[in-house]
Motif scaffolding. Structure first.
Motif, PDB file in Angstrom:
ATOM      1  N   VAL A 259      -9.668   2.306  -1.269  1.00  0.00           N
ATOM      2  CA  VAL A 259      -8.970   2.541  -0.001  1.00  0.00           C
ATOM      3  C   VAL A 259      -9.530   1.630   1.085  1.00  0.00           C
ATOM      4  N   ALA A 260     -10.854   1.462   1.116  1.00  0.00           N
ATOM      5  CA  ALA A 260     -11.466   0.587   2.121  1.00  0.00           C
ATOM      6  C   ALA A 260     -10.947  -0.843   1.988  1.00  0.00           C
ATOM      7  N   ARG A 261     -10.878  -1.339   0.755  1.00  0.00           N
ATOM      8  CA  ARG A 261     -10.358  -2.697   0.547  1.00  0.00           C
ATOM      9  C   ARG A 261      -8.899  -2.788   0.966  1.00  0.00           C
ATOM     10  N   ALA A 262      -8.125  -1.736   0.670  1.00  0.00           N
ATOM     11  CA  ALA A 262      -6.710  -1.736   1.052  1.00  0.00           C
ATOM     12  C   ALA A 262      -6.559  -1.743   2.570  1.00  0.00           C
ATOM     13  N   VAL A 263      -7.394  -0.969   3.275  1.00  0.00           N
ATOM     14  CA  VAL A 263      -7.346  -0.948   4.740  1.00  0.00           C
ATOM     15  C   VAL A 263      -7.629  -2.337   5.302  1.00  0.00           C
ATOM     16  N   LEU A 264      -8.639  -3.009   4.766  1.00  0.00           N
ATOM     17  CA  LEU A 264      -8.974  -4.355   5.243  1.00  0.00           C
ATOM     18  C   LEU A 264      -7.825  -5.334   5.001  1.00  0.00           C
ATOM     19  N   GLU A 265      -7.219  -5.246   3.829  1.00  0.00           N
ATOM     20  CA  GLU A 265      -6.113  -6.155   3.518  1.00  0.00           C
ATOM     21  C   GLU A 265      -4.920  -5.897   4.430  1.00  0.00           C
ATOM     22  N   LEU A 266      -4.625  -4.619   4.690  1.00  0.00           N
ATOM     23  CA  LEU A 266      -3.514  -4.289   5.580  1.00  0.00           C
ATOM     24  C   LEU A 266      -3.815  -4.701   7.012  1.00  0.00           C
ATOM     25  N   ALA A 267      -5.088  -4.609   7.407  1.00  0.00           N
ATOM     26  CA  ALA A 267      -5.473  -5.068   8.745  1.00  0.00           C
ATOM     27  C   ALA A 267      -5.243  -6.571   8.888  1.00  0.00           C
ATOM     28  N   ARG A 268      -5.458  -7.303   7.796  1.00  0.00           N
ATOM     29  CA  ARG A 268      -5.264  -8.760   7.831  1.00  0.00           C
ATOM     30  C   ARG A 268      -3.789  -9.155   7.819  1.00  0.00           C
ATOM     31  N   THR A 269      -2.997  -8.417   7.040  1.00  0.00           N
ATOM     32  CA  THR A 269      -1.612  -8.826   6.797  1.00  0.00           C
ATOM     33  C   THR A 269      -0.580  -8.093   7.631  1.00  0.00           C
ATOM     34  N   GLY A 270      -0.945  -6.933   8.170  1.00  0.00           N
ATOM     35  CA  GLY A 270       0.018  -6.157   8.946  1.00  0.00           C
ATOM     36  C   GLY A 270       0.792  -5.140   8.147  1.00  0.00           C
ATOM     37  N   GLY A 271       0.722  -5.203   6.802  1.00  0.00           N
ATOM     38  CA  GLY A 271       1.332  -4.165   5.967  1.00  0.00           C
ATOM     39  C   GLY A 271       2.832  -4.272   5.833  1.00  0.00           C
ATOM     40  N   THR A 272       3.422  -3.214   5.285  1.00  0.00           N
ATOM     41  CA  THR A 272       4.845  -3.149   4.974  1.00  0.00           C
ATOM     42  C   THR A 272       5.677  -2.909   6.221  1.00  0.00           C
ATOM     43  N   GLU A 273       6.883  -3.439   6.231  1.00  0.00           N
ATOM     44  CA  GLU A 273       7.810  -3.147   7.312  1.00  0.00           C
ATOM     45  C   GLU A 273       8.214  -1.672   7.257  1.00  0.00           C
ATOM     46  N   PRO A 274       8.468  -1.053   8.422  1.00  0.00           N
ATOM     47  CA  PRO A 274       8.894   0.347   8.421  1.00  0.00           C
ATOM     48  C   PRO A 274      10.227   0.536   7.720  1.00  0.00           C
ATOM     49  N   ALA A 275      10.459   1.752   7.284  1.00  0.00           N
ATOM     50  CA  ALA A 275      11.704   2.053   6.580  1.00  0.00           C
ATOM     51  C   ALA A 275      12.901   1.935   7.511  1.00  0.00           C
ATOM     52  N   ALA A 276      14.019   1.511   6.936  1.00  0.00           N
ATOM     53  CA  ALA A 276      15.265   1.495   7.701  1.00  0.00           C
ATOM     54  C   ALA A 276      15.754   2.920   7.885  1.00  0.00           C
ATOM     55  N   PRO A 277      16.429   3.232   8.999  1.00  0.00           N
ATOM     56  CA  PRO A 277      16.958   4.585   9.181  1.00  0.00           C
ATOM     57  C   PRO A 277      18.070   4.856   8.178  1.00  0.00           C
ATOM     58  N   PRO A 278      18.312   6.151   7.854  1.00  0.00           N
ATOM     59  CA  PRO A 278      19.399   6.467   6.940  1.00  0.00           C
ATOM     60  C   PRO A 278      20.731   6.041   7.522  1.00  0.00           C
ATOM     61  N   PRO A 279      21.678   5.565   6.698  1.00  0.00           N
ATOM     62  CA  PRO A 279      22.938   5.055   7.208  1.00  0.00           C
ATOM     63  C   PRO A 279      23.821   6.108   7.840  1.00  0.00           C
ATOM     64  N   GLU A 280      23.693   7.340   7.426  1.00  0.00           N
ATOM     65  CA  GLU A 280      24.511   8.387   8.009  1.00  0.00           C
ATOM     66  C   GLU A 280      23.828   9.717   7.761  1.00  0.00           C
ATOM     67  N   PRO A 281      24.060  10.721   8.618  1.00  0.00           N
ATOM     68  CA  PRO A 281      23.406  12.014   8.430  1.00  0.00           C
ATOM     69  C   PRO A 281      23.926  12.720   7.187  1.00  0.00           C
ATOM     70  N   LEU A 282      23.060  13.562   6.585  1.00  0.00           N
ATOM     71  CA  LEU A 282      23.486  14.328   5.436  1.00  0.00           C
ATOM     72  C   LEU A 282      24.357  15.494   5.868  1.00  0.00           C
ATOM     73  N   ARG A 283      25.231  15.903   4.995  1.00  0.00           N
ATOM     74  CA  ARG A 283      26.102  17.048   5.268  1.00  0.00           C
ATOM     75  C   ARG A 283      25.310  18.334   5.091  1.00  0.00           C
TER      76      ARG A 283
END
Length: 296
Positions: A259-283
């Motif tokens: 986890v420590a190594r992953a935190v350092l790598e994400l600090a360097r790279t900025g990590g994954t883009e946030p998820a896109a919002p759902p296209p429409e609300p569920l019924r």
């Protein structure tokens, strides 16, 4: 690197993140620890551009830490995970809508601001799993076998805020927890909180290709880098019943270092883009707000 960890009192002595912080410090990195639930914080001083290479959140779902993480992100600081992605899984009604709209195997879930509204769920949908929409660590998760039992639980549920109710997935009484750290997946089998009468020893287990594919897709759908997925092996295949940002990583080999190594790598790279919002609300049924599947 200089990092800031937001750590709730509940996790003050927990191995995750305490051991991660110790490992980062031993490697020569500077780690500031902020306790958002018990400290007076000079926000304008703590959160400013360039103050840290990354901010990391380890707090309960309903705690004040996420707002601080979002404030850090607003001034351009890197957060682990992305603050918007964390919001997307900590609100379980929102997580359900995102997951189902993006094709994840998430059970049908209803959401209601008041427990009496859940009485509108058709009898055929029972049994249900009912829990707080902002719950964490298995808090207040209930298996509700019938409408009569739901009515009996009304006074208990009244203090839990927004609720979600999910169709119960028949299973063996075991939960499969899949952790993602550093792009690698690890699976652990443990006893379900809904079946405390079936004790089993928590242990690492092999990960099938089908479950691995679903777990990897969860990261892409929600925009998470460090996360855990609760999976049930139901009669119709694997079902995703919960997603957690920065979980315990129990049974992951050398978890603190990974986890420590992953935190350092994400600090360097900025990590994954946030998820896109759902296209429409569920019924959802009339008068029952929000919607769709998660569940433990």
């Amino acid at each position: 690197m200089r990092l800031c960890f937001l750590v709730e009192e509940q996790y003050r002595y927990d191995g995750m993140p305490v051991e991660v912080i110790s490992r980062l410090t031993a490697w020569g990195h500077l780690v500031d620890v902020v306790r958002p639930g018990s400290s007076l914080i000079r926000v304008s001083e703590e959160i400013r551009a360039g103050s840290h290479d990354a901010w990391v959140l380890k707090t309960v779902s309903g705690g004040p830490g996420l707002a601080l993480l979002e404030a850090a992100a607003s001034v351009g600081l890197t957060t682990v995970n992305d603050a918007r992605s964390i919001r997307g899984v900590r609100d379980k009604a929102l997580a359900a809508a995102i997951g189902r709209s993006r094709g994840l195997p998430v059970p049908l879930t209803y959401a209601a601001a008041r427990p009496e509204s859940l009485a509108e769920i058709p009898d055929a949908e029972f049994p249900l799993v009912v829990k707080p929409a902002d719950g964490s660590s298995g808090r207040a998760v209930r298996l509700v076998p019938s409408p009569d039992r739901l009515a009996e639980l009304g006074p208990e549920l009244a203090g839990e805020g927004m609720l979600i109710a999910q169709s119960y997935v028949p299973n063996s009484g075991l939960d499969l927890k899949v952790y993602c750290v550093g792009g690698e997946l690890y699976a652990t089998e443990r006893n379900s909180p809904l079946h405390p009468d079936r004790p089993t020893r928590e242990r690492p287990v092999p990960l099938s290709a089908e479950v691995a594919g679903i777990a990897a897709e969860v990261g892409a759908v929600y925009g998470l880098d460090l996360y855990g997925v609760d999976v049930l092996l139901g009669p119709d295949g694997p079902v995703v019943v919960d997603v957690n940002d920065f979980p315990s990583f129990r049974q992951v080999p050398d978890a603190a270092a990974r986890v420590a190594r992953a935190v350092l790598e994400l600090a360097r790279t900025g990590g994954t883009e946030p998820a896109a919002p759902p296209p429409e609300p569920l019924r959802v049924p009339a008068q029952i707000p929000a919607a769709a599947g998660d569940g433990r």
